[in-house]
Motif scaffolding. Structure first.
Motif, short mmCIF file in Angstrom:
data_model
loop_
_atom_site.label_atom_id
_atom_site.label_comp_id
_atom_site.label_asym_id
_atom_site.label_seq_id
_atom_site.Cartn_x
_atom_site.Cartn_y
_atom_site.Cartn_z
N THR A 59 45.32 56.01 -26.44
CA THR A 59 45.41 57.15 -27.34
C THR A 59 46.33 58.21 -26.73
O THR A 59 46.82 58.04 -25.61
N ALA A 60 46.51 59.30 -27.43
CA ALA A 60 47.35 60.39 -26.92
C ALA A 60 46.75 61.01 -25.66
O ALA A 60 47.47 61.48 -24.79
N VAL A 89 54.76 47.16 -28.23
CA VAL A 89 54.29 46.77 -29.57
C VAL A 89 53.43 47.88 -30.16
O VAL A 89 53.60 48.25 -31.33
N LEU A 90 52.51 48.41 -29.38
CA LEU A 90 51.62 49.46 -29.89
C LEU A 90 52.37 50.72 -30.28
O LEU A 90 52.10 51.32 -31.31
N THR A 91 53.33 51.14 -29.45
CA THR A 91 54.04 52.39 -29.73
C THR A 91 55.10 52.24 -30.82
O THR A 91 55.63 53.25 -31.28
N ALA A 97 50.10 55.51 -30.29
CA ALA A 97 49.75 54.10 -30.14
C ALA A 97 48.55 53.69 -30.98
O ALA A 97 48.70 52.96 -31.93
N LEU A 98 47.35 54.11 -30.64
CA LEU A 98 46.15 53.66 -31.36
C LEU A 98 45.31 54.86 -31.79
O LEU A 98 45.22 55.83 -31.05
N PRO A 99 44.66 54.79 -32.93
CA PRO A 99 44.83 53.79 -33.97
C PRO A 99 46.13 54.01 -34.73
O PRO A 99 46.73 55.07 -34.66
N PRO A 104 43.86 49.30 -36.47
CA PRO A 104 43.04 50.41 -36.99
C PRO A 104 42.00 50.99 -36.03
O PRO A 104 41.33 51.95 -36.37
N SER A 105 41.88 50.46 -34.83
CA SER A 105 40.92 51.00 -33.86
C SER A 105 41.67 51.62 -32.69
O SER A 105 42.83 51.28 -32.44
N ASP A 106 41.01 52.51 -31.94
CA ASP A 106 41.63 53.04 -30.74
C ASP A 106 41.38 52.13 -29.54
O ASP A 106 41.78 52.43 -28.42
N HIS A 107 40.73 50.99 -29.77
CA HIS A 107 40.52 49.97 -28.74
C HIS A 107 41.17 48.67 -29.20
O HIS A 107 41.13 48.35 -30.38
N VAL A 108 41.74 47.93 -28.26
CA VAL A 108 42.28 46.61 -28.59
C VAL A 108 41.13 45.60 -28.57
O VAL A 108 40.10 45.81 -27.92
#
Length: 122
Positions: A59-60, A89-91, A97-99, A104-108
């Motif tokens: 996350t930020a 990939v996430l950024t 990055a997440l979500p 859609p989650s802040d966890h992979v």
């Protein structure tokens, strides 16, 4: 870490040195006690990939490994795992990055295929 090796979970170090009155609300006295067990556990990701993921939360405000899948290595072995998306990939989907729309989650997700271990006769 040495806590994992001894199968002992201590109160998080951020609470070390605080008096009971300074601790967060703790109705079950978990932060005041030591919990232990004799089950030998290891990280499923580490047993397959040789190390834990660099991050499971991105996350930020925080990037790091918060999540683990614990297994008993005398009973289970990891056959394969779902690769964790790279930072690149996430950024690509969001500055933080997440979500994001793709994840859609802040966890992979931690996903493993496992097999039971066959006991070796003595």
């Amino acid at each position: 870490s040495s806590d994992l090796a001894s199968n002992r979970m201590d109160a998080p170090s951020r609470f070390t040195g605080l008096t009971p009155d300074e601790l967060p609300r703790d109705p079950y006295s978990i932060l005041h006690s030591k919990m232990s067990h004799n089950v030998v556990l290891d990280s499923a990701h580490r047993t397959f990939a040789g190390e834990d993921p660099e991050f499971t939360n991105y996350t930020a405000d925080f990037v790091g490994c918060l999540d683990h899948a614990w297994i008993t290595t005398d009973r289970l072995m990891v056959k394969s795992l779902l690769e964790i998306p790279s930072r690149h990939v996430l950024t690509n989907f969001s500055q933080t990055a997440l979500p994001n729309p793709q994840f859609p989650s802040d966890h992979v997700a931690l996903v493993f295929d496992m097999l039971p271990c066959v006991p070796v006769p003595p």
